[in-house]
Design an enzyme around this catalytic site. Structure first.
Site, PDB file in Angstrom:
ATOM      1  N   ASP A  96       0.838  -1.200   0.000  1.00  0.00           N
ATOM      2  CA  ASP A  96       0.000   0.000   0.000  1.00  0.00           C
ATOM      3  C   ASP A  96       0.877   1.256   0.000  1.00  0.00           C
ATOM      4  O   ASP A  96       1.728   1.433   0.882  1.00  0.00           O
ATOM      5  CB  ASP A  96      -0.884  -0.045   1.258  1.00  0.00           C
ATOM      6  CG  ASP A  96      -1.935   1.045   1.289  1.00  0.00           C
ATOM      7  OD1 ASP A  96      -1.863   1.973   0.459  1.00  0.00           O
ATOM      8  OD2 ASP A  96      -2.814   0.966   2.163  1.00  0.00           O
ATOM      9  N   ASP A 119      -7.959   3.217  -9.143  1.00  0.00           N
ATOM     10  CA  ASP A 119      -9.247   2.492  -9.014  1.00  0.00           C
ATOM     11  C   ASP A 119     -10.351   3.487  -8.669  1.00  0.00           C
ATOM     12  O   ASP A 119     -10.208   4.282  -7.736  1.00  0.00           O
ATOM     13  CB  ASP A 119      -9.147   1.434  -7.906  1.00  0.00           C
ATOM     14  CG  ASP A 119      -8.191   0.310  -8.289  1.00  0.00           C
ATOM     15  OD1 ASP A 119      -8.050   0.033  -9.492  1.00  0.00           O
ATOM     16  OD2 ASP A 119      -7.575  -0.281  -7.388  1.00  0.00           O
TER      17      ASP A 119
HETATM   18  C1  LIG Z   1      -6.919   0.712 -12.568  1.00  0.00           C
HETATM   19  S1  LIG Z   1      -5.329   0.151 -12.207  1.00  0.00           S
HETATM   20  C2  LIG Z   1      -4.279   1.217 -13.189  1.00  0.00           C
HETATM   21  C3  LIG Z   1      -2.897   0.655 -13.403  1.00  0.00           C
HETATM   22  C4  LIG Z   1      -1.943   1.559 -14.172  1.00  0.00           C
HETATM   23  N1  LIG Z   1      -1.675   2.784 -13.467  1.00  0.00           N
HETATM   24  C5  LIG Z   1      -2.466   1.855 -15.555  1.00  0.00           C
HETATM   25  O1  LIG Z   1      -2.854   3.022 -15.793  1.00  0.00           O
HETATM   26  O2  LIG Z   1      -2.470   0.951 -16.390  1.00  0.00           O
HETATM   27  C6  LIG Z   1      -5.043   0.816 -10.576  1.00  0.00           C
HETATM   28  C7  LIG Z   1      -3.902   0.112  -9.877  1.00  0.00           C
HETATM   29  O3  LIG Z   1      -3.650   0.734  -8.623  1.00  0.00           O
HETATM   30  C8  LIG Z   1      -3.345  -0.271  -7.670  1.00  0.00           C
HETATM   31  N2  LIG Z   1      -3.582   0.294  -6.338  1.00  0.00           N
HETATM   32  C9  LIG Z   1      -4.785   0.613  -5.799  1.00  0.00           C
HETATM   33  N3  LIG Z   1      -4.642   1.137  -4.576  1.00  0.00           N
HETATM   34  C10 LIG Z   1      -3.301   1.160  -4.324  1.00  0.00           C
HETATM   35  C11 LIG Z   1      -2.511   1.579  -3.202  1.00  0.00           C
HETATM   36  N4  LIG Z   1      -3.085   2.085  -2.101  1.00  0.00           N
HETATM   37  N5  LIG Z   1      -1.178   1.459  -3.279  1.00  0.00           N
HETATM   38  C12 LIG Z   1      -0.603   0.930  -4.398  1.00  0.00           C
HETATM   39  N6  LIG Z   1      -1.297   0.504  -5.479  1.00  0.00           N
HETATM   40  C13 LIG Z   1      -2.626   0.628  -5.448  1.00  0.00           C
HETATM   41  C14 LIG Z   1      -4.256  -1.419  -8.072  1.00  0.00           C
HETATM   42  O4  LIG Z   1      -3.845  -2.670  -7.581  1.00  0.00           O
HETATM   43  C15 LIG Z   1      -4.193  -1.342  -9.592  1.00  0.00           C
HETATM   44  O5  LIG Z   1      -3.156  -2.140 -10.128  1.00  0.00           O
END
Ligand SMILES: C[S@@+](CC[C@H](N)C(=O)[O-])C[C@H]1O[C@@H](n2cnc3c(N)ncnc32)[C@H](O)[C@@H]1O
Length: 224
Positions: A96, A119
């Site tokens: 996280d 997300d």
């Molecule tokens: C919708 S995806 C987008 C991935 C990438 N940025 C793209 O544009 O292709 C959002 C990503 O954020 C990650 N994520 C969500 N909350 C997070 C957090 N608190 N810390 C790190 N990663 C996180 C999710 O696991 C996911 O892989």
């Protein structure tokens, strides 16, 4: 103990340099503590499968990059990309990103923070889980260096508009958002003909949105 065996990958690419769990990162994260040098450090939150980390670290070997991805499977995939392309200036951390923003980065540490297609957490009761939130944007402002930038792109208009409004209220020092353009690259063409720009996708989700003609909202904030 980490929940997952780390530094191994299905394809047997050694990930010793490129993958950590967040609790294996230095307590204080700087370029010096993570990479042993003083190059400008950029952070990506939510790297997904790591296209941005791969491309940006290749284009900017004079910078260091830390990608933080909460989904272990994607953190491994992103780390594999970095290892395969021998990106010594880039590391993926699985976990996280939000506690790191709060505790691990000293003031004025980062040259850039990137959040692409976070997300959406559509339901009203889940919106507080969004990664672009009042606490995170205050920390992002604090840990950016002067002239550092915060890049925020999404295909969710409601997320975009509410984040812009929230940032104006919580961190007015950022000033107004600066629109960003999608990138394109000139393809090589024979002399005399017109160069045609081809799209260059910053992330996998940008590629997906553009291929399906879904609008993308892109802004940057510069710390002055
Ligand atoms: C919708 S995806 C987008 C991935 C990438 N940025 C793209 O544009 O292709 C959002 C990503 O954020 C990650 N994520 C969500 N909350 C997070 C957090 N608190 N810390 C790190 N990663 C996180 C999710 O696991 C996911 O892989």
């Amino acid at each position: 103990m980490p929940r997952h065996p780390i530094n191994r990958s299905a394809s047997a690419i050694p990930l010793d340099h490129h993958l950590r769990m967040v609790d294996q990162l230095p307590a204080i994260i700087t370029s010096q503590t993570l990479f042993g040098n003083d190059s400008p450090l950029e952070l990506e939150i939510g790297s997904g499968k790591g296209l941005f980390m791969q491309n940006r670290s290749g284009k900017h070997p004079e910078h260091n990059f830390l990608g933080v991805e909460i989904a272990y499977k994607y953190a491994v995939q992103a780390a594999e990309r970095l290892a395969k392309h021998n990106r010594t200036n880039a590391i993926m951390a699985s976990g996280d990103a939000e506690p790191l923003l709060e505790k691990s980065f000293p003031d004025q540490t980062l040259a850039a923070v990137h959040i692409y297609f976070p997300d959406p957490w559509w339901k009203k009761k889940h919106k507080k889980r969004r990664v672009v939130n009042p606490q995170s944007v205050k920390h992002i402002y604090r840990i950016l260096t002067t002239n550092g930038s915060f890049h925020f792109w999404t295909d969710v208009l409601e997320y975009f508009e509410s984040a812009i409004e929230m940032i104006a209220a919580e961190v007015p020092q950022f000033g107004p958002p600066i629109p960003e353009e999608p990138e394109s690259e000139q393809t090589e063409v024979p002399a005399g003909s017109n160069p045609s720009p081809t799209p260059s996708y910053r992330t996998h989700f940008e590629r997906r949105s553009r291929l399906h003609q879904i609008p993308v909202y892109r802004v940057r904030y510069d710390k002055r």
